[in-house]
Scaffold this motif. Structure first.
Motif, PDB file in Angstrom:
ATOM      1  N   ALA A  21      32.392  36.152 -29.568  1.00 53.74           N
ATOM      2  CA  ALA A  21      32.861  34.913 -30.200  1.00 53.74           C
ATOM      3  C   ALA A  21      33.615  35.299 -31.465  1.00 53.74           C
ATOM      4  O   ALA A  21      33.205  36.233 -32.176  1.00 53.74           O
ATOM      5  N   LEU A  22      34.711  34.607 -31.725  1.00 52.18           N
ATOM      6  CA  LEU A  22      35.460  34.877 -32.948  1.00 52.18           C
ATOM      7  C   LEU A  22      34.592  34.529 -34.144  1.00 52.18           C
ATOM      8  O   LEU A  22      33.672  33.708 -34.056  1.00 52.18           O
ATOM      9  N   ALA A  23      34.904  35.138 -35.281  1.00 51.68           N
ATOM     10  CA  ALA A  23      34.129  34.874 -36.499  1.00 51.68           C
ATOM     11  C   ALA A  23      35.089  34.788 -37.678  1.00 51.68           C
ATOM     12  O   ALA A  23      36.307  34.927 -37.513  1.00 51.68           O
ATOM     13  N   GLY A  24      34.532  34.546 -38.853  1.00 53.97           N
ATOM     14  CA  GLY A  24      35.316  34.565 -40.087  1.00 53.97           C
ATOM     15  C   GLY A  24      36.396  33.507 -40.159  1.00 53.97           C
ATOM     16  O   GLY A  24      36.329  32.453 -39.521  1.00 53.97           O
ATOM     17  N   ALA A  25      37.432  33.832 -40.930  1.00 53.87           N
ATOM     18  CA  ALA A  25      38.488  32.861 -41.213  1.00 53.87           C
ATOM     19  C   ALA A  25      39.195  32.388 -39.946  1.00 53.87           C
ATOM     20  O   ALA A  25      39.503  31.200 -39.807  1.00 53.87           O
ATOM     21  N   PHE A  44      32.219  38.693 -33.248  1.00 50.08           N
ATOM     22  CA  PHE A  44      30.812  38.972 -32.947  1.00 50.08           C
ATOM     23  C   PHE A  44      30.701  39.329 -31.474  1.00 50.08           C
ATOM     24  O   PHE A  44      31.308  38.651 -30.626  1.00 50.08           O
ATOM     25  N   ILE A  45      29.912  40.358 -31.186  1.00 50.27           N
ATOM     26  CA  ILE A  45      29.763  40.723 -29.769  1.00 50.27           C
ATOM     27  C   ILE A  45      28.319  41.058 -29.408  1.00 50.27           C
ATOM     28  O   ILE A  45      27.546  41.545 -30.227  1.00 50.27           O
ATOM     29  N   GLU A  97      22.608  32.790 -31.622  1.00 46.56           N
ATOM     30  CA  GLU A  97      22.775  31.390 -31.179  1.00 46.56           C
ATOM     31  C   GLU A  97      24.238  30.963 -31.263  1.00 46.56           C
ATOM     32  O   GLU A  97      24.745  30.253 -30.381  1.00 46.56           O
ATOM     33  N   ALA A  98      24.899  31.398 -32.348  1.00 45.43           N
ATOM     34  CA  ALA A  98      26.312  31.021 -32.542  1.00 45.43           C
ATOM     35  C   ALA A  98      27.169  31.544 -31.396  1.00 45.43           C
ATOM     36  O   ALA A  98      28.056  30.842 -30.901  1.00 45.43           O
ATOM     37  N   VAL A  99      26.899  32.772 -30.969  1.00 43.75           N
ATOM     38  CA  VAL A  99      27.692  33.368 -29.881  1.00 43.75           C
ATOM     39  C   VAL A  99      27.334  32.693 -28.555  1.00 43.75           C
ATOM     40  O   VAL A  99      28.213  32.370 -27.749  1.00 43.75           O
ATOM     41  N   GLN A 100      26.039  32.471 -28.350  1.00 45.88           N
ATOM     42  CA  GLN A 100      25.601  31.849 -27.080  1.00 45.88           C
ATOM     43  C   GLN A 100      26.164  30.442 -26.898  1.00 45.88           C
ATOM     44  O   GLN A 100      26.448  30.024 -25.778  1.00 45.88           O
ATOM     45  N   THR A 101      26.272  29.717 -28.005  1.00 50.56           N
ATOM     46  CA  THR A 101      26.687  28.313 -27.907  1.00 50.56           C
ATOM     47  C   THR A 101      28.181  28.120 -28.213  1.00 50.56           C
ATOM     48  O   THR A 101      28.649  26.984 -28.302  1.00 50.56           O
TER      49      THR A 101
END
Lengths: 178, 74
Positions: A21-25, A44-45, A97-101
Motif C-alpha cells: 500500500a502506498l504511504a506518506g505524502a 508499505f509491504i 491493518e492499514a495495508v490490509q484495508t
C-alpha cells in the motif's frame, strides 16, 4: 508515476510482495488535499514469507529482483521508473491493518491508467499521529480541514475508534484543536 | 482587493488545487522538486527530481488561475 505503480503491481502479482500500500505524502495526495512537497514514494509491504525464509534480510529477494530488472540504488532509495522508492515493512499492528484495508484507486497517467492500493484516510491519519513529526501534523491538518470544508470523505467515528484503540487520544485531541 | 478578499481568493485557489486529479498534483510536486533542488543542493542536501512524464505544471496553474483573473477583470 504510472510506470512505477505498474511495477509495484507486477511485484505483487508475481508474489515477491504479498501485498503493498502506498504511504506518506503520495498516499495522502489521493485524497482532496493540495499538493505537498515530497521527494520519494514510500510503500508499505508484506514480504512473502517463502521468498524471505532463506535470507536474514526479508527484502533481499525483492531487491535482487529489482536489481536484475536494472533498477539502481541511490542513497536509501531504489529508483524505479524515475522515482525514488522506499519500501517499509508493514509490521506495527495499525500499519498491518492499514495495508490490509487499503482500497484500490485509479492513477490516470499520461501513458496509462493503473490501479494502486491506498490506505483509507483514517489509517493514514493514524500513521501520521504515530510518526508525530511537524510534516505529519501538517498533513493530518490538511486532511482534517479538507473533510470539514469539502465533500466529506472521512469516517470520523472510525478514526476516533482507531485513535482510542491504539492510544493516541491525547495527541489526536491536540492536533484537531490546533 | 482588500485583505479579506485576498485571503478568500487564496482559500479558493487552494481548494481548486486540492480537487486536481492525482496526475496533475504529481506534476506540481515535480515542478516543486525542480525549483527546490538547487536550493537544497546548495545546502548539501541531494534530492532526486522525479524523471517522469507529467502534464505541464504551468498550464495547470494557468488553468486554475483563470476564473479568478476573469472575475478580477470584470
Amino acid at each position: 508515476m504510472e510506470a512505477t505503480l505498474r511495477i509495484l503491481n507486477e511485484l505483487e502479482q508475481e508474489g515477491l510482495i504479498e501485498r503493498y500500500a502506498l504511504a506518506g505524502a503520495m498516499a495522502a495526495m489521493f485524497y482532496p488535499i493540495e499538493p505537498v512537497s515530497t521527494y520519494d514514494l514510500d510503500v508499505f509491504i508484506f514480504v512473502t514469507p517463502k521468498r524471505s525464509a532463506l535470507s536474514l534480510d526479508p527484502f533481499n529477494g525483492l531487491y535482487e529482483e529489482l536489481k536484475s530488472r536494472g533498477y539502481e540504488w541511490q542513497d536509501l532509495y531504489l529508483i524505479i521508473e524515475g522515482i525514488p522508492v522506499q519500501f517499509l515493512p508493514a509490521e506495527k499492528p495499525h500499519i498491518v491493518e492499514a495495508v490490509q484495508t487499503a482500497v484500490d484507486m485509479e492513477y490516470k497517467g499520461e501513458l496509462e491508467t493503473v490501479i494502486t492500493h491506498v490506505p483509507r484516510a483514517e489509517y493514514l491519519m493514524l500513521i501520521m499521529l504515530d510518526a508525530g513529526r511537524q510534516k505529519d501534523k501538517d498533513r493530518f491538518r490538511l486532511l482534517w480541514r479538507a473533510d470539514a470544508e469539502g465533500p466529506s470523505f472521512l469516517d470520523r467515528q472510525l478514526l476516533a475508534d482507531l485513535v482510542s484503540k491504539y492510544g493516541w487520544q491525547k495527541k489526536y485531541d491536540e492536533w484537531i484543536r490546533s | 482587493m482588500n485583505i479579506e478578499q485576498i485571503a478568500e481568493s487564496k482559500k479558493k485557489f487552494r481548494s481548486r488545487l486540492a480537487r486536481l486529479p492525482i496526475n496533475e498534483k504529481v506534476a506540481l510536486i515535480v515542478s516543486m522538486q525542480r525549483r527546490n533542488a538547487p536550493i537544497l543542493s546548495a545546502r548539501g542536501v541531494r534530492v532526486h527530481v522525479w524523471q517522469i512524464p507529467t502534464p505541464s505544471a504551468a498550464d495547470i496553474i494557468r488553468r486554475l488561475s483563470k476564473p479568478q483573473q476573469t472575475k478580477t477583470s470584470d
